[in-house]
Design an enzyme around this catalytic site. Structure first.
Site, mmCIF file in Angstrom:
data_model
loop_
_atom_site.group_PDB
_atom_site.id
_atom_site.type_symbol
_atom_site.label_atom_id
_atom_site.label_comp_id
_atom_site.label_asym_id
_atom_site.label_seq_id
_atom_site.Cartn_x
_atom_site.Cartn_y
_atom_site.Cartn_z
ATOM 1 N N LEU A 1 6.950 4.100 0.022
ATOM 2 C CA LEU A 1 6.030 3.316 0.865
ATOM 3 C C LEU A 1 6.594 1.941 1.198
ATOM 4 C CD1 LEU A 1 2.633 4.111 -0.929
ATOM 5 C CD2 LEU A 1 3.753 5.382 0.922
ATOM 6 N N HIS B 1 3.165 1.533 5.730
ATOM 7 C CA HIS B 1 2.155 2.379 5.086
ATOM 8 C C HIS B 1 0.958 1.526 4.653
ATOM 9 C CE1 HIS B 1 5.880 4.862 4.292
ATOM 10 N NE2 HIS B 1 5.071 5.767 4.798
ATOM 11 N N GLY C 1 0.787 6.676 11.726
ATOM 12 C CA GLY C 1 1.470 5.577 12.407
ATOM 13 C C GLY C 1 2.018 6.017 13.754
ATOM 14 N N SER D 1 11.011 4.392 5.959
ATOM 15 C CA SER D 1 11.595 4.617 4.629
ATOM 16 C C SER D 1 13.094 4.841 4.750
ATOM 17 C CB SER D 1 10.948 5.838 3.974
ATOM 18 O OG SER D 1 9.546 5.674 3.963
#
Ligand code: PAF
Length: 280
Positions: free
Chosen positions: A32, A36, A146, A185
């Site tokens: 995360l 996030h 997202g 990420s």
């Protein structure tokens, strides 16, 4: 403290006790970051219970992709989720989600074809399969996704429509680093030198949009943006303009229509994606 469940049985038992409450889901593959965090912040005030799922889904990775090296950070993920007010974390094992003999796949067959679908043929089928499964387990009223993964968002939206599901989608804007790089990420894969160069992706998106708004033809603006990225050492897979939400090809701009300007490019071994959505 958030409750952490690793099994379908425990999650379902928890879900049965939430009768009458509004439940929200934030599906993630973990590792995360602040992006996030904004998904949780966006959904938190709209529901009574927030469930975050942490599961690196093998079905959305091709055989030569980065499933094995995808970052995993369970402890810090739990801390971040808790600090943002997540009530329940579902972090199942591979066997829990795909037990021996699992043989079902759910595919959206239209919006998933262009853009990333060309270069990652198993990607969206893997996503819709796992997301549908998570929706069945959590039975959410609202689901936060997202818009950095804009194509994923519109594919899931179509699956929900096609299957008459009653979950509502909550779109959340892309979160960017100070220099414009979209948070991901996978940014953790970038070397220091690549990290310096990576914001060019966002710069070229804006540049292409400015040029189209100023009257440059769509084809030319797209091919110049792609050439510019490649000239700076990127290997651009696509730089494309699509209509929203159906993701049909757009080669001219019409007033009052919504568009997605989207890019995917490798920088070294890291695949970066980004996009701008706009109304003309
Ligand atoms: O966006 C992601 O992190 C993943 O694609 C999702 C939606 C959690 C499915 O594995």
């Amino acid at each position: 403290m958030a409750e952490v469940f690793a099994t379908v049985k425990d999650l379902k038992a928890w879900r049965r006790k939430q009768d009458g409450l509004r439940v929200g889901i934030v599906p993630t593959m973990g590792a995360l970051h602040a992006g996030h965090g904004t998904l949780i912040e966006a959904i938190r005030p709209k529901v009574d219970r927030v469930v975050m799922t942490l599961f690196v889904n093998p079905k959305q990775f091709g055989p030569s992709e980065d499933f094995d090296r995808y970052p995993r950070a369970f402890e810090s993920d739990v801390k971040l989720a808790e600090s943002k007010g997540v009530d329940t974390i579902f972090a199942p094992s591979l066997e829990e989600i795909y037990p021996e003999g699992f043989s079902t796949r759910v595919e959206e067959q239209d919006r998933s074809k262009p853009l990333c679908g060309i270069f990652r043929p198993v990607f969206f089928g893997g996503i819709t399969t796992v997301v549908l499964k998570l929706f069945h387990l959590v039975e959410p009223h609202l689901a936060a996704f997202g818009k950095k993964d804009a194509q994923q968002y519109y594919v899931i939206q179509k699956m929900i429509e096609d299957l008459h599901m009653s979950v509502e989608l909550l779109p959340v804007e892309t979160v960017r680093e100070a220099d414009g790089l979209a948070m991901s990420s996978r940014n953790a894969y970038l070397s220091a030198e690549e990290r310096e160069r990576a914001p060019r992706v966002y710069r070229e998106l804006n540049h292409a949009l400015d040029r189209m708004r100023a009257g440059m033809g769509v084809e030319r603006a797209l091919s110049e943006a792609k050439m510019e990225l490649d000239r700076h050492g990127f290997k651009t897979q696509y730089f494309d303009l699509r209509t929203v939400p159906d993701l049909s090809e757009a080669r001219s701009l019409e007033h009052s229509r919504h568009y997605l300007l989207a890019v995917a490019a490798y920088l070294g071994a890291t695949r970066l994606i980004d996009n701008l959505e706009f109304e003309f």
